[in-house]
Design a protein around this motif. Structure first.
Motif, PDB file in Angstrom:
ATOM      1  N   VAL A  69       0.863  -1.170   0.000  1.00 31.14           N
ATOM      2  CA  VAL A  69       0.000   0.000   0.000  1.00 31.14           C
ATOM      3  C   VAL A  69       0.904   1.226   0.000  1.00 31.14           C
ATOM      4  O   VAL A  69       2.004   1.189   0.561  1.00 31.14           O
ATOM      5  CB  VAL A  69      -0.911  -0.008   1.244  1.00 31.14           C
ATOM      6  N   VAL A  70       0.451   2.290  -0.656  1.00 31.08           N
ATOM      7  CA  VAL A  70       1.258   3.515  -0.714  1.00 31.08           C
ATOM      8  C   VAL A  70       1.671   3.927   0.704  1.00 31.08           C
ATOM      9  O   VAL A  70       0.833   3.989   1.605  1.00 31.08           O
ATOM     10  CB  VAL A  70       0.474   4.647  -1.405  1.00 31.08           C
ATOM     11  N   GLY A  71       2.971   4.168   0.866  1.00 29.08           N
ATOM     12  CA  GLY A  71       3.495   4.546   2.177  1.00 29.08           C
ATOM     13  C   GLY A  71       4.179   3.389   2.884  1.00 29.08           C
ATOM     14  O   GLY A  71       4.991   3.614   3.777  1.00 29.08           O
ATOM     15  N   ASP A  72       3.841   2.152   2.489  1.00 30.61           N
ATOM     16  CA  ASP A  72       4.430   0.982   3.152  1.00 30.61           C
ATOM     17  C   ASP A  72       5.767   0.597   2.538  1.00 30.61           C
ATOM     18  O   ASP A  72       6.107   0.998   1.440  1.00 30.61           O
ATOM     19  CB  ASP A  72       3.486  -0.220   3.045  1.00 30.61           C
ATOM     20  N   SER A  73       6.516  -0.209   3.317  1.00 29.08           N
ATOM     21  CA  SER A  73       7.826  -0.687   2.879  1.00 29.08           C
ATOM     22  C   SER A  73       7.889  -2.192   3.054  1.00 29.08           C
ATOM     23  O   SER A  73       7.128  -2.769   3.813  1.00 29.08           O
ATOM     24  CB  SER A  73       8.947  -0.101   3.731  1.00 29.08           C
ATOM     25  N   PHE A  74       8.828  -2.803   2.366  1.00 26.67           N
ATOM     26  CA  PHE A  74       9.156  -4.184   2.703  1.00 26.67           C
ATOM     27  C   PHE A  74      10.649  -4.390   2.523  1.00 26.67           C
ATOM     28  O   PHE A  74      11.313  -3.651   1.792  1.00 26.67           O
ATOM     29  CB  PHE A  74       8.337  -5.184   1.895  1.00 26.67           C
ATOM     30  N   VAL A  75      11.173  -5.380   3.234  1.00 25.85           N
ATOM     31  CA  VAL A  75      12.587  -5.723   3.127  1.00 25.85           C
ATOM     32  C   VAL A  75      12.668  -7.055   2.402  1.00 25.85           C
ATOM     33  O   VAL A  75      11.826  -7.943   2.592  1.00 25.85           O
ATOM     34  CB  VAL A  75      13.238  -5.821   4.520  1.00 25.85           C
TER      35      VAL A  75
END
Lengths: 291, 500
Positions: B197-203
């Motif tokens: 979702v816009v604004g989220d991050s993942f590694v």
């Protein structure tokens, strides 16, 4: 950013395509008359271009130019290359088949399949206009790539070569099957028909291999994998394998001649199947028929 | 003791089998069989390309599907029978090509053949009158045309076009190269899917992915620990052309990875360390807050809504197991540009949120999440739930516009439609075999072209004692220009002899 589509211009393009159909239909009639007249001719007379044939080829050439205008106008109306849905593939393929055939006439005497080529083009255009026509649309993001130009144009070109080879296969099989014997005696010798078909198929096969490779490169960019057994990929592979089989058949004793000709026809049938049935009814990522 | 003759008898059948396998006829048969075997994979859904299609097929034809599955008809391209055909084909190919390579190497080293006794039997044959220096001139001309030439007493023997066989052999070897590169590359490859979702991050690690397909030799240490943040997602639809209204023009995901901001678009993946990032899908993620019957916030945040049509009518499921006194389940429909149909149902008429509306069917009861059995987050099994609100339920569906709060029936609580975000589906993929597959595929293409376009020709020039020179030519493949070529060579030789 958004391309301005020009549907009125596309309608004008459709007029040109329809006019081209009229020319090609006339050419088909002329070539059929020529075939019926062949019987009364001496070999010397047949070797020469009869006035009927001359008119036929002039009409075909005019039809090709008119169709070319139609295809170009469609491209201008859509603001992109005119081969992004089934209608556009069909008119572009018809144009390329005519161009390849008219060019081949300069190199080889392939006049005798003029009825097949014009007949096939006429059916293609008829299907395009009556079944496949769609208004001009913009390209979906997945198609916005220069690979659309390369991959598709080479695929259509390969199809054109396969198509002419298929005409030669049919002539071969009719002649080898000893039907319409009096007429077929006037066609080139069996070996000559076989070799001509082989040459067209060889060029088509190289082009088809390139289509497959270009498609894989594009798929890697667009879908993150170069090959995923998508239905269209499967059929591209099947067609490649069938033509590879044909080339092997031509080099295998007992398999050249009739069997190879049948194999070439089956392979071309797979090309048509891939273009029509797979495009319209099979589920997959290549859903670009626009229908 | 086994005598040598019975030993060779013992080898008769293996030898026979090997000869059959490596014959052209078998190669042809296997090629056609491979083509036929590939067909079912285009007719029936495949787990690799369309796992959802397989699920639907199983639901619709449970009995037949079981049997078909036993025959691996949903995994055609990794099936035993498909693999058997192509492995046999490649064994046959190796068995055919390796001996031919040996023969070809010898032919490359060998001198051109002995000039045949009777040249008149050759497909192209010409006789001219002799002149002094004719054979020497013939030798020079043929040499200059890059024929392999030998002066054999009173005749010249020449051959050209070895690259026909060279190209053919390289073509077949590069196909083996393609197969190996596909196999090894596939084993080392991986691809992971992640919805952001816009604004989220993942590694980039295994735990971050919604789904992940590793190759056989994949090792988790292959994953470089980069992070990706979705800063923005822009969708551009056609609003100008009346017949093309709502067609997507472009999808642009703006992401930040390793401190650098860049765009990911369809066809234009982002190169990250050890992988590429592809944009493969998008949709709406409405932000919803659910207050339970006791006034507590039981759920809050963006939910992924799956697009159902080209105008982005979207379907989402919200499960609120923490709601008190009763668990609440919601099936929600989102219409970016809502229009009511005559039937009273809604539809979306444009994919951008011009007049967004959400409707909700509400259920209460045990959601079945407490048994620890993994459940599909995008589906709600309503069989054991009480219908609270739906089109044919006791209450009408809930209708919400952005910013609105609506009470749930039966004192279940309230829902609030806080706002609207978009999500992007990103694929992170790596396949080291790709570049090698391309290399061998291009090599096969070029060598095939070289082979098919090169004619292999033999040419002989012999001085007869009676004052004539004989020319003969033989094509070792389909060669329409043979006669023409011989005529050219002859006139070149004669101009050379004449100019002396």
């Amino acid at each position: 950013m958004t391309i301005v589509l020009n549907e009125p211009l596309s309608q004008i393009s459709l007029l040109f395509v329809s006019a081209a159909m009229a020319f090609i239909a006339l050419a088909l009639v002329l070539f059929s008359l020529q075939l019926s007249k062949l019987l009364g001719q001496t070999p010397e007379e047949r070797a020469k271009l009869s006035s009927l044939e001359k008119i036929g080829f002039i009409v075909t050439a005019v039809g090709t130019v008119v169709l070319g205008v139609g295809v170009v106008l469609r491209g201008i109306a859509a603001g992109r290359v005119p081969w992004a849905n089934m209608y556009e593939f069909s008119i572009s393929a018809a144009l390329l088949i005519l161009l390849v055939y008219l060019t081949s006439l300069k190199i080889k005497d392939v006049r005798f399949i003029a009825t097949f080529v014009t007949g096939f083009v006429l059916v293609t255009l008829f299907a395009a206009v009556s079944l496949f026509y769609v208004e001009v649309k913009t390209l979906m993001p997945a198609l916005q790539s220069y690979w659309l130009v390369i991959h598709v144009v080479v695929a259509i070109l390969a199809t054109s070569f396969f198509c002419i080879a298929a005409g030669l296969h049919i002539a071969y099989l009719v002649k080898a099957g000893k039907s319409a014997r009096r007429l077929m005696e006037l066609f080139p010798a069996l070996e000559q028909l076989e070799r001509l078909a082989y040459r067209f198929n060889v060029v088509g096969f190289v082009l088809w291999s390139f289509t497959l490779i270009a498609g894989a490169i594009w798929a890697e960019r667009a879908w993150h994998r170069y090959w995923g057994w998508d239905t269209k990929e499967v059929w591209t592979f099947i067609i490649w394998t069938l033509y590879a089989g044909y080339l092997h058949a031509m080099a295998t004793r007992g398999w050249n001649g009739k069997r190879a000709a049948w194999l070439g026809l089956v392979a071309f049938f797979a090309v048509i199947f891939n273009f029509t049935i797979v495009n319209m009814f099979f589920k997959g990522l290549h859903v670009y028929s626009g229908l | 003791m086994v005598s040598s003759s019975s030993f060779s008898k013992l080898l008769f059948w293996p030898r026979w089998f090997w000869r059959q396998l490596t014959s052209m006829r078998t190669a042809l048969f296997l090629l056609l069989l491979l083509a036929i075997a590939a067909v079912p994979g285009s007719v029936y859904p495949q787990r690799s390309a369309d796992p959802n299609g397989v699920r639907i097929f199983f639901d619709n034809n449970p009995d037949v599907a079981e049997v078909m599955d036993d025959f691996q008809l949903f995994d055609v391209y990794t099936s035993v029978w498909f693999s058997a055909i192509y492995i046999l084909l490649f064994v046959s190919l190796v068995g055919c090509v390796v001996p031919r390579t040996k023969v070809h190497f010898e032919a490359l080293k060998a001198q051109p053949v002995q000039t045949p006794q009777n040249l008149k039997r050759m497909p192209v044959h010409q006789e001219v009158s002799d002149q002094p220096g004719y054979l020497e001139a013939a030798f020079k001309v043929l040499k200059s045309k890059r024929y392999k030439v030998a002066l054999q007493g009173d005749s010249v023997s020449a051959e050209k076009g070895y690259s026909r066989e060279t190209g053919n052999l390289i073509f077949h070897f590069s196909l083996i190269g393609v197969l190996i590169a596909v196999g090894v590359g596939g084993g080392l490859s991986f691809s992971g899917q992640r919805v952001l979702v816009v604004g989220d991050s993942f590694v980039n690690n295994l735990a971050s992915y919604d789904s992940f397909s590793p190759g056989t030799f994949f090792d988790e240490s292959q994953l470089e620990p980069f992070s990706v943040t979705l800063d923005d997602f822009q969708v551009l639809y056609d609003l100008q052309n009346p017949n093309n209204l709502g067609q997507p023009i472009d999808f642009i995901a703006t992401v930040t990875s390793e401190g650098k901001q860049s765009e990911v678009r369809v066809n234009y993946p982002l190169e990250a360390p050890g992988a590429s990032i592809y944009l493969t899908g998008n949709g709406f993620a409405p932000v919803i807050t659910v207050f339970d019957g006791e006034g507590n916030i039981a759920f809050s945040g963006p939910s992924i809504f799956l697009p159902q049509d080209s105008n982005m009518t979207s379907l989402g499921v919200i499960k609120v197991p923490d709601a008190l006194p009763e668990q609440v389940g919601i099936i929600a429909f989102f219409y970016p540009t809502a229009q009511q149909l005559d039937s009273g149902a809604y539809t979306s008429i444009y994919p951008d949120p011009i007049d967004p509306l959400m409707t909700m069917n509400v259920y209460s009861g045990d959601l079945g999440l407490d048994e620890g059995i993994p459940k599909n987050v995008f589906a709600l099994d309503t069989t054991d739930l009480e219908v609270v609100a739906s089109r044919d339920g006791p209450n009408d569906p809930i209708q919400l516009r952005i910013g609105e709060t609506v009470d749930l029936p039966n004192q279940l609580g309230k829902v609030r439609f806080d706002g609207l975000l978009r999500f992007a589906s990103l694929d992170v993929a790596y396949n080291p075999g790709g570049i090698w597959v391309l290399f061998f595929a291009m090599l096969s293409l070029f060598s095939m072209g070289l082979s098919l376009m090169t004619p292999r020709r033999r040419i002989w020039v012999r001085r007869n004692g009676d004052g004539t020179i004989e020319f003969a030519a033989l094509a070792r493949s389909d060669d329409p220009r043979l006669e023409e070529v011989l005529a050219e060579i002859r006139s070149e030789i004669e101009s050379k002899v004449g100019s002396k």
